[in-house]
Design a protein around this motif. Structure first.
Motif, PDB file in Angstrom:
ATOM      1  N   PRO A 313     -20.915 -15.861 -26.898  1.00  0.00           N
ATOM      2  CA  PRO A 313     -19.893 -15.431 -25.931  1.00  0.00           C
ATOM      3  C   PRO A 313     -18.818 -14.571 -26.577  1.00  0.00           C
ATOM      4  O   PRO A 313     -18.539 -14.700 -27.776  1.00  0.00           O
ATOM      5  CB  PRO A 313     -19.318 -16.770 -25.437  1.00  0.00           C
ATOM      6  N   GLU A 314     -18.204 -13.718 -25.778  1.00  0.00           N
ATOM      7  CA  GLU A 314     -17.196 -12.791 -26.304  1.00  0.00           C
ATOM      8  C   GLU A 314     -16.006 -13.519 -26.914  1.00  0.00           C
ATOM      9  O   GLU A 314     -15.360 -12.993 -27.831  1.00  0.00           O
ATOM     10  CB  GLU A 314     -16.718 -11.863 -25.193  1.00  0.00           C
ATOM     11  N   ASP A 315     -15.688 -14.716 -26.415  1.00  0.00           N
ATOM     12  CA  ASP A 315     -14.524 -15.430 -26.933  1.00  0.00           C
ATOM     13  C   ASP A 315     -14.854 -16.260 -28.176  1.00  0.00           C
ATOM     14  O   ASP A 315     -13.989 -16.924 -28.735  1.00  0.00           O
ATOM     15  CB  ASP A 315     -13.912 -16.333 -25.855  1.00  0.00           C
ATOM     16  N   TRP A 316     -16.124 -16.247 -28.618  1.00  0.00           N
ATOM     17  CA  TRP A 316     -16.494 -16.974 -29.825  1.00  0.00           C
ATOM     18  C   TRP A 316     -15.982 -16.223 -31.042  1.00  0.00           C
ATOM     19  O   TRP A 316     -16.158 -15.012 -31.169  1.00  0.00           O
ATOM     20  CB  TRP A 316     -18.007 -17.141 -29.911  1.00  0.00           C
ATOM     21  N   LYS A 317     -15.359 -16.938 -31.961  1.00  0.00           N
ATOM     22  CA  LYS A 317     -14.839 -16.326 -33.175  1.00  0.00           C
ATOM     23  C   LYS A 317     -15.481 -16.998 -34.384  1.00  0.00           C
ATOM     24  O   LYS A 317     -15.245 -18.175 -34.653  1.00  0.00           O
ATOM     25  CB  LYS A 317     -13.313 -16.460 -33.238  1.00  0.00           C
ATOM     26  N   GLY A 318     -16.294 -16.241 -35.086  1.00  0.00           N
ATOM     27  CA  GLY A 318     -16.947 -16.760 -36.278  1.00  0.00           C
ATOM     28  C   GLY A 318     -17.033 -15.658 -37.318  1.00  0.00           C
ATOM     29  O   GLY A 318     -17.079 -14.473 -36.978  1.00  0.00           O
ATOM     30  N   PHE A 319     -17.082 -16.028 -38.558  1.00  0.00           N
ATOM     31  CA  PHE A 319     -17.108 -15.083 -39.674  1.00  0.00           C
ATOM     32  C   PHE A 319     -18.463 -14.370 -39.699  1.00  0.00           C
ATOM     33  O   PHE A 319     -19.442 -14.915 -40.204  1.00  0.00           O
ATOM     34  CB  PHE A 319     -16.845 -15.853 -40.974  1.00  0.00           C
ATOM     35  N   TYR A 320     -18.524 -13.164 -39.105  1.00  0.00           N
ATOM     36  CA  TYR A 320     -19.753 -12.370 -38.962  1.00  0.00           C
ATOM     37  C   TYR A 320     -20.816 -13.074 -38.094  1.00  0.00           C
ATOM     38  O   TYR A 320     -21.934 -12.573 -37.965  1.00  0.00           O
ATOM     39  CB  TYR A 320     -20.382 -12.025 -40.319  1.00  0.00           C
ATOM     40  N   HIS A 321     -20.472 -14.209 -37.517  1.00  0.00           N
ATOM     41  CA  HIS A 321     -21.441 -14.982 -36.726  1.00  0.00           C
ATOM     42  C   HIS A 321     -21.410 -14.481 -35.281  1.00  0.00           C
ATOM     43  O   HIS A 321     -20.608 -14.927 -34.473  1.00  0.00           O
ATOM     44  CB  HIS A 321     -21.080 -16.472 -36.799  1.00  0.00           C
ATOM     45  N   GLU A 322     -22.308 -13.552 -34.969  1.00  0.00           N
ATOM     46  CA  GLU A 322     -22.324 -12.925 -33.658  1.00  0.00           C
ATOM     47  C   GLU A 322     -23.504 -13.361 -32.802  1.00  0.00           C
ATOM     48  O   GLU A 322     -23.493 -13.194 -31.588  1.00  0.00           O
ATOM     49  CB  GLU A 322     -22.360 -11.395 -33.813  1.00  0.00           C
ATOM     50  N   ARG A 323     -24.537 -13.905 -33.430  1.00  0.00           N
ATOM     51  CA  ARG A 323     -25.727 -14.357 -32.699  1.00  0.00           C
ATOM     52  C   ARG A 323     -26.159 -15.715 -33.233  1.00  0.00           C
ATOM     53  O   ARG A 323     -25.775 -16.113 -34.323  1.00  0.00           O
ATOM     54  CB  ARG A 323     -26.862 -13.331 -32.847  1.00  0.00           C
ATOM     55  N   ASN A 324     -26.932 -16.408 -32.431  1.00  0.00           N
ATOM     56  CA  ASN A 324     -27.381 -17.727 -32.829  1.00  0.00           C
ATOM     57  C   ASN A 324     -28.861 -17.891 -32.557  1.00  0.00           C
ATOM     58  O   ASN A 324     -29.391 -17.349 -31.582  1.00  0.00           O
ATOM     59  CB  ASN A 324     -26.621 -18.819 -32.065  1.00  0.00           C
TER      60      ASN A 324
END
Length: 391
Positions: A313-324
């Motif tokens: 989701p756009e509001d997810w904030k992770g260190f380079y973590h854009e996909r799962n």
């Protein structure tokens, strides 16, 4: 008020802490291949580790495989500050949520054996109090647990969990005890609706492995994955005495002033289940992830499913973590796509990434947690990637 009570309890425990008098031989050292010093950039990597520790880390343990296929590992800082014991690459580190990769691999081992279908509901395999009292537990599928789209409440969220863990220091909670913190809690969302990271998912997956295999999670992982790969340092299980017999100390900034204290009394609670129970050397962790992604642990079909990804989701904030994926976190870095996971527990921070396109592996674990250390960890990772990829 809850925060105030929590701090009072922590201060009480700290005031009663008696530091053990230990010697270097009290810390288990595992045999590692004599390859690190043979790497042409060995001095450069060791100087890098030394410099990062000087920035304010209690200890740093690292493994790198460069794009020429050669591996290096090294460490700096302290395994035990009180006893002035130097951290070594032969020491095991607590990798926390990086363990989720292994739990997912165990599930896919059972998929390959025809004993689990990830499209089935968890309730097709498990029953009991936790299934009745965790809302939506009977509705979620195995796939939704693997990729964190179940919506199940994360048992680690409530302050009550932290208060309990401090009230009973050094205790190791069973899966059932952990799951009680999710009883009666509202789900984050409906099953399959979106992504919301939840440790509850992987505690349940660990129980699933045990129920279907008829073995403990520790035994299944050892016999089906780690022993066949020759990884002799990897440990997971509900018997935590090994923490007090050979594993480096973890440190935590309790007061918010960058003063680190031993936090072993606290992190026992966050171990020993499918969401984060593994302790290992950085070298063995690297070999495990490399072999898994090379197709040498599970079938090609199962590996493809583990890697099958979706945008967060756009509001997810992770260190380079854009996909799962389904067991992997997937990182979009300036140097390509990495598969792996991060891990954090009250005393250890770990990053484990493998870049399949280049063959590069970057793994490091810090035995300390504070705001400053979090910042150092991110800059460390950026600096290391730049050094490895832009030599």
């Amino acid at each position: 008020m809850k925060t105030f009570l929590l701090l009072l309890l922590v201060v009480s425990i700290i005031s009663c802490t008696n530091y053990e008098e230990l010697k270097p031989e009290d810390y288990t050292c595992f045999t590692l291949p004599a390859i690190a010093q043979d790497h042409p950039r060995a001095d450069e990597f060791q100087n890098f580790v030394n410099a990062k520790v000087r920035e304010g880390l209690p200890g740093l343990n690292m493994m790198v495989r460069t794009n020429d296929g050669r591996a290096w590992f090294g460490a700096a800082g302290k395994a035990d500050i009180h006893n002035n014991i130097t951290l070594s690459p032969c020491h095991r580190m607590i990798i926390a949520s990086v363990s989720k990769i292994a739990t997912a691999a165990a599930v896919f081992k059972l998929v390959d054996a025809g004993k689990i279908d990830i499209n089935n509901k968890l309730s097709d395999y498990l029953s009991g109090e936790y299934m009745d009292k965790i809302e939506n537990a009977k509705e979620v599928t195995i796939e939704q647990l693997l990729d964190h789209t179940s919506g199940l409440f994360d048992y680690l969220n409530p302050t009550k969990w932290e208060l309990t863990s401090i009230n009973e220091p050094y205790k190791s909670e069973s899966p059932a005890e952990k799951l009680k913190f999710a009883y009666g809690k509202s789900p984050d969302h409906a099953p399959g609706e979106t992504y919301a990271y939840s440790n509850t998912n992987y505690v349940l997956l660990g129980l699933l492995v045990e129920k279907v295999s008829g073995q403990t999670l520790a035994t299944f992982l050892a016999e089906q994955i780690f022993i066949p790969l020759g990884l002799n340092s990897v440990f997971v299980g509900d018997e935590q005495t090994h923490l007090r017999n050979g594993t480096p100390k973890g440190y935590l900034d309790i007061h918010g002033n960058e003063t680190l204290i031993e936090s072993e009394f606290w992190y026992h609670y966050d171990l020993a289940t499918g969401d984060g129970g593994i302790i290992t050397t950085m070298y063995d962790l690297g070999i495990f992830i490399e072999e898994l992604l090379a197709g040498n642990v599970i079938s090609s079909a199962s590996l493809a499913t583990m890697k099958d990804d979706f945008e967060l989701p756009e509001d997810w904030k992770g260190f380079y973590h854009e996909r799962n994926g389904h067991g992997f976190e997937i990182y979009e870095t300036p140097y390509g796509t990495a598969y792996g996971h991060t891990g954090a527990v009250y005393g250890f921070l770990t990053i484990a990434w493998h870049f399949p396109d280049s063959g590069v592996t970057i793994i490091h674990s810090i035995n300390g947690v504070s705001d400053k250390i979090f910042d150092i960890r991110e800059q460390l990772t950026d600096d290391l990637m730049k050094m490895v990829f832009e030599e």
